[in-house]
Scaffold this motif. Structure first.
Motif, PDB file in Angstrom:
ATOM      1  N   SER A 220       0.829  -1.222   0.039  1.00  0.00           N
ATOM      2  CA  SER A 220       0.015   0.007   0.017  1.00  0.00           C
ATOM      3  C   SER A 220       0.684   1.179  -0.001  1.00  0.00           C
ATOM      4  N   ASP A 221       2.066   1.266   0.645  1.00  0.00           N
ATOM      5  CA  ASP A 221       3.050   2.298   0.562  1.00  0.00           C
ATOM      6  C   ASP A 221       3.256   2.830  -0.904  1.00  0.00           C
ATOM      7  N   GLU A 222       3.566   1.669  -1.710  1.00  0.00           N
ATOM      8  CA  GLU A 222       3.978   1.764  -2.879  1.00  0.00           C
ATOM      9  C   GLU A 222       2.953   2.674  -3.747  1.00  0.00           C
ATOM     10  N   VAL A 223       1.853   2.301  -3.412  1.00  0.00           N
ATOM     11  CA  VAL A 223       0.601   2.938  -4.107  1.00  0.00           C
ATOM     12  C   VAL A 223       0.341   4.385  -3.790  1.00  0.00           C
ATOM     13  N   GLN A 224       0.514   4.492  -2.399  1.00  0.00           N
ATOM     14  CA  GLN A 224       0.544   5.936  -1.980  1.00  0.00           C
ATOM     15  C   GLN A 224       1.450   6.828  -2.518  1.00  0.00           C
ATOM     16  N   LYS A 225       2.672   6.288  -2.704  1.00  0.00           N
ATOM     17  CA  LYS A 225       3.769   6.817  -3.426  1.00  0.00           C
ATOM     18  C   LYS A 225       3.454   7.341  -4.849  1.00  0.00           C
ATOM     19  N   LEU A 226       2.908   6.354  -5.668  1.00  0.00           N
ATOM     20  CA  LEU A 226       2.429   6.566  -6.907  1.00  0.00           C
ATOM     21  C   LEU A 226       1.273   8.106  -6.850  1.00  0.00           C
ATOM     22  N   ALA A 227       0.403   7.994  -5.848  1.00  0.00           N
ATOM     23  CA  ALA A 227      -0.342   9.031  -5.820  1.00  0.00           C
ATOM     24  C   ALA A 227       0.278  10.416  -5.459  1.00  0.00           C
ATOM     25  N   GLY A 228       1.359  10.210  -4.690  1.00  0.00           N
ATOM     26  CA  GLY A 228       2.027  11.437  -4.566  1.00  0.00           C
ATOM     27  C   GLY A 228       2.585  12.079  -5.733  1.00  0.00           C
ATOM     28  N   THR A 229       2.671  11.211  -6.720  1.00  0.00           N
ATOM     29  CA  THR A 229       3.201  11.842  -8.016  1.00  0.00           C
ATOM     30  C   THR A 229       2.292  12.523  -9.083  1.00  0.00           C
ATOM     31  N   LEU A 230       1.100  12.478  -8.730  1.00  0.00           N
ATOM     32  CA  LEU A 230       0.058  13.084  -9.398  1.00  0.00           C
ATOM     33  C   LEU A 230      -0.378  14.444  -8.988  1.00  0.00           C
TER      34      LEU A 230
END
Length: 299
Positions: A220-230
């Motif tokens: 889930s942390d990796e998905v959160q990091k992707l969200a942070g790039t948007l």
């Protein structure tokens, strides 16, 4: 009445498969289940015999034949080479090897509406005409498993940048225009940028994160990091992995304020097959496929 050898083989292999699936959390690649049974269950020469016509091992063919009973009984599901133990299947383990199989067969007969033989003698190549549909289905399941295993091995053999190229090739076939593909080195969490038009003047901007980890689950942390790039309100994130996503990762993507699509190995191969006819030769050569059609059923 004494048990046939086929029933004895089916009892111990189906029961072993169910226990392996339970220990794995309920789902596992069919090929991995078979490999684990081979490593943990003892088979004699008769059970290990390889059929000349199909090339399959006797115990494997018999097990696949009886998984159809288990599927129709609601104990087991199969999806793109993944075997999934249902809640009913997990409960059935408590019945023991013999009763688990007889219960599955009884429920299959009720579903099928036909009279099946009480025992099946000989090997899978000598079943009765009444069993022909089930034999065909079990063979198709084995062919499908082998096909997905072949695709999986091909993808696993790729390095991260080659897998990234596969993802870019799929997006192109789907009609997206690739603006940027990350080169070697730090990428800031962005591997591919794509748009819906050639100049990138229309929304949304598509930010793609690619992870080539076939044996791991994305957290889930990796998905959160992707969200942070948007960074833009209209950005859409796509996370592609050659492995799978953990349940917390799926929950994170579903509940995220940003739009994030998750593409795991199974979804990637499904999309590749769907858009393969639209690819040019260069794209097809990244992951070449050869479709073969078998007679199916309406079940």
């Amino acid at each position: 009445m004494s048990k046939s050898k086929s029933q004895q083989i089916a009892e111990k292999t189906i029961f072993a498969a169910f226990k392996i699936l339970k220990e794995a959390g309920g789902e596992m690649r069919g090929r991995d289940v078979v490999d684990k049974i081979r490593a943990t269950v003892t088979f004699d020469e008769y059970e290990s015999h390889r059929f000349e016509r199909t090339g399959y091992i006797r115990w494997e063919s018999i097990m696949h034949f009886y998984t159809i009973d288990c599927m129709k009984a609601g104990f087991l599901r199969k999806n793109k080479g993944i075997w999934i133990l249902t809640d009913e299947g997990e409960k059935a383990i408590k019945l023991g090897a013999e009763k688990l199989l007889t219960t599955a067969t009884k429920l299959y007969r009720e579903w099928d509406g036909k009279r099946k033989k009480e025992t099946i003698e000989g090997d899978i190549e000598n079943f009765t005409e009444d069993d022909s549909d089930q034999v065909q289905q079990s063979l198709l399941n084995q062919y499908e498993d082998e096909a997905f295993n072949g695709i999986r091995k091909f993808i696993v053999s790729k390095n991260p940048y080659e897998f990234q190229d596969l993802v870019a090739g799929l997006l192109k076939a789907m009609g997206y225009h690739i603006s940027d593909v990350a080169q070697r080195g730090p990428d800031g969490g962005i591997d591919i940028i794509a748009y819906t038009d050639p100049l990138g003047t229309r929304q949304p901007r598509i930010i793609v994160q690619v992870k080539h980890r076939p044996n791991d689950s994305v957290s889930s942390d990796e998905v959160q990091k992707l969200a942070g790039t948007l960074k833009r309100n209209t950005d859409v994130g796509i996370f592609v992995t050659s492995g799978s996503f953990s349940k917390p990762a799926v929950k994170e993507a579903r509940e995220s304020r940003e739009h994030i699509e998750l593409i795991d190995f199974n979804r990637f191969t499904t999309l590749w097959q769907e858009y393969y006819p639209k690819m040019d030769d260069e794209q097809k050569n990244l992951l070449p496929l050869h479709p073969i059609y078998f007679l199916g059923s309406n079940d």
